[in-house]
Each structure stands twice: as structure tokens, then as C-alpha cells.
Design a protein around this motif. Structure first.
Motif, mmCIF file in Angstrom:
data_model
loop_
_atom_site.group_PDB
_atom_site.id
_atom_site.type_symbol
_atom_site.label_atom_id
_atom_site.label_comp_id
_atom_site.label_asym_id
_atom_site.label_seq_id
_atom_site.Cartn_x
_atom_site.Cartn_y
_atom_site.Cartn_z
ATOM 1 N N LEU A 217 38.327 44.523 42.798
ATOM 2 C CA LEU A 217 38.732 43.599 41.735
ATOM 3 C C LEU A 217 37.871 43.850 40.503
ATOM 4 N N LYS B 95 38.220 37.320 32.505
ATOM 5 C CA LYS B 95 39.439 37.903 33.060
ATOM 6 C C LYS B 95 39.114 38.547 34.409
ATOM 7 N N TYR C 225 31.700 44.467 32.008
ATOM 8 C CA TYR C 225 32.739 44.790 32.987
ATOM 9 C C TYR C 225 32.052 45.002 34.328
ATOM 10 N N ALA D 206 49.235 43.369 42.427
ATOM 11 C CA ALA D 206 48.072 43.058 41.579
ATOM 12 C C ALA D 206 48.491 42.177 40.403
ATOM 13 N N ARG D 207 47.623 41.262 40.047
ATOM 14 C CA ARG D 207 47.863 40.400 38.898
ATOM 15 C C ARG D 207 46.536 40.077 38.239
ATOM 16 N N LYS D 208 46.587 39.332 37.167
ATOM 17 C CA LYS D 208 45.345 38.977 36.480
ATOM 18 C C LYS D 208 45.321 37.481 36.185
ATOM 19 N N GLU D 209 44.133 36.942 36.224
ATOM 20 C CA GLU D 209 43.895 35.545 35.872
ATOM 21 C C GLU D 209 42.857 35.519 34.760
ATOM 22 N N SER D 210 43.014 34.596 33.829
ATOM 23 C CA SER D 210 42.067 34.506 32.718
ATOM 24 C C SER D 210 41.791 33.047 32.397
ATOM 25 N N LYS E 275 41.125 40.779 37.487
ATOM 26 C CA LYS E 275 42.374 41.495 37.760
ATOM 27 C C LYS E 275 42.275 42.244 39.077
ATOM 28 N N GLY E 276 43.398 42.302 39.803
ATOM 29 C CA GLY E 276 43.462 43.021 41.075
ATOM 30 C C GLY E 276 44.316 42.253 42.065
ATOM 31 N N ARG E 277 44.154 42.544 43.348
ATOM 32 C CA ARG E 277 44.894 41.841 44.402
ATOM 33 C C ARG E 277 44.209 40.502 44.690
#
Length: 224
Positions: free
Chosen positions: A216, A172, A206, A183-187, A174-176
């Protein structure tokens, strides 16, 4: 519940052991701060070496600390030993002694309980680097700084993990992402990652990376 708790702490006593082993009756907080300073001192020393040889990989997967009455034993697990130690034996001893002096100096300056204890530092090489989530996170962080497309980064990271013969991997970010305002997240996920199964050996990391767009966050779960 599985999404709100650290997978490593969740499995203590089952498939996960403590990275620090010591006993303290009165000054628990002091020993805890001492562990943190040892970790930071080693990480900063490796960053200094990385900058001196223009390397992007640190490769430290974990640091284990064992404290006894008259001895502190620090075991560093590292993926890319050649980046941390020169191949020549005399140079290797110099690097190890320099690191030991740096940590000892930090303990003296902090006036901590372990000043009079003997300090022993050893290094162990990790045979399969991309089986370790922190190494994968460092790879992803490097690609993010180079502004590579997010999906392409995660696909390549999953391929590296698969070559290391893991049961499953989940990533995952997450961030800009890509510099957008919101901001959004990709996984991405491949294989099985049973976070609720205590018997499942899950490695987790993490990692925060500073980019031109801001910070990010990277989270990686690996089902070993």
C-alpha cells in the motif's frame, strides 16, 4: 502541474533546502550513489535496533549530509530519541560509535571516494514529531498492518497533526485497501494545503508499507 511534481523539489530555493551539500566536477554519479548507501546504512541500522527492542517506530524524519575535502558530516533528525539511544551516557556513546563504524565499513567495502575522509555523525531531536510527515506515515503504516479501518486511521492521524499546530494536512492511501480485489484510493484533508504556492512551506512524504494484501502507498502533505 501541482499533482505531478515532488513538492520538496518544486520549492528548492524558496522554502526548501537540499538535504545533501557537496560539490563534484567529475564523479557526480559516484557521490550520488555514496549518499544513497549512507542513507540505506543508517535506515537498516535503525531497523535492527527497532527489531531488538520490539519497537514499531523508527522516527527518522530526515538525514542531512555535508561533504568537505577531508570531512563527511551526517546529521540525523529523529523524533523518538529514546528508541535509538539509551538514556545512559556510556551506552549512548557506544551506539553512536557503532553506527559510525557501520557507515565507515560500508564506505570501505564499496571502495568509494570518501574512504579517507573523517566521518562525523550527530543526532538532533525533533521537538514536535507529528509535525513531520514521515512520522505520521509510520503511524499509519503500523495501523494498516493491524488491519484497522482506513477512515479511522486517517481521522486519528489528522488529529495528531492538528495537535502539532499545523496549518493543514492531506493524506492519500492507495492499494488493495481492506483486502478487496480491486485497488482503490482513500483520501482525507483538513485545513489548507496550497501546493501551487511556492512561498508555502509544505512537507511531503511517500511511504510504502507491506501488508498481507500487498503493498500500500501512503502520501502525506503537511502545510507547516
Amino acid at each position: 502541474m501541482g499533482n505531478k511534481i515532488n513538492p520538496l523539489g518544486f520549492r528548492l530555493g524558496f522554502t526548501q533546502n537540499h538535504y545533501s551539500l557537496w560539490f563534484e566536477e567529475r564523479d557526480y554519479s559516484e557521490d550520488l550513489r555514496e549518499d544513497e548507501r549512507i542513507y540505506n546504512c543508517i535506515e537498516n541500522y535503525v531497523k535492527h535496533i527497532k527489531s531488538s527492542i520490539n519497537s514499531s517506530y523508527g522516527g527518522i524524519t530526515r538525514i542531512e549530509i555535508l561533504k568537505q575535502t577531508e570531512l563527511i558530516s551526517v546529521n540525523i533528525y529523529i523524533a523518538f530519541v529514546d528508541l535509538f539511544i539509551e538514556k545512559k551516557a556510556p551506552r549512548k556513546k557506544e551506539k553512536m560509535e557503532e553506527l559510525r563504524k557501520e557507515v565507515q565499513k560500508m564506505l570501505v567495502q564499496s571502495m568509494l571516494n570518501s574512504v579517507n575522509r573523517e566521518l562525523v555523525i550527530s543526532i538532533e531531536k525533533v521537538d514536535t514529531p507529528y509535525r513531520e510527515p514521515k512520522v505520521l506515515a509510520e503511524y499509519i503504516a503500523l495501523q494498516l498492518k493491524e488491519r484497522v479501518e482506513i477512515r479511522k486511521i486517517m481521522k486519528k492521524a489528522i488529529q495528531l497533526a492538528e495537535k502539532a499546530d499545523v496549518e493543514g494536512v492531506k493524506i492519500k492511501i492507495k492499494g488493495r485497501l481492506n483486502g478487496i480485489e480491486r485497488a482503490r484510493k482513500e483520501s482525507a484533508m483538513k485545513g489548507r494545503v496550497p501546493l501551487q504556492t511556492l512561498r508555502a512551506k509544505i512537507d511531503y512524504c511517500y511511504y510504502a508499507v507491506q501488508t498481507v494484501y500487498g503493498v500500500l502507498g501512503i502520501k502525506i502533505w503537511i502545510f507547516v
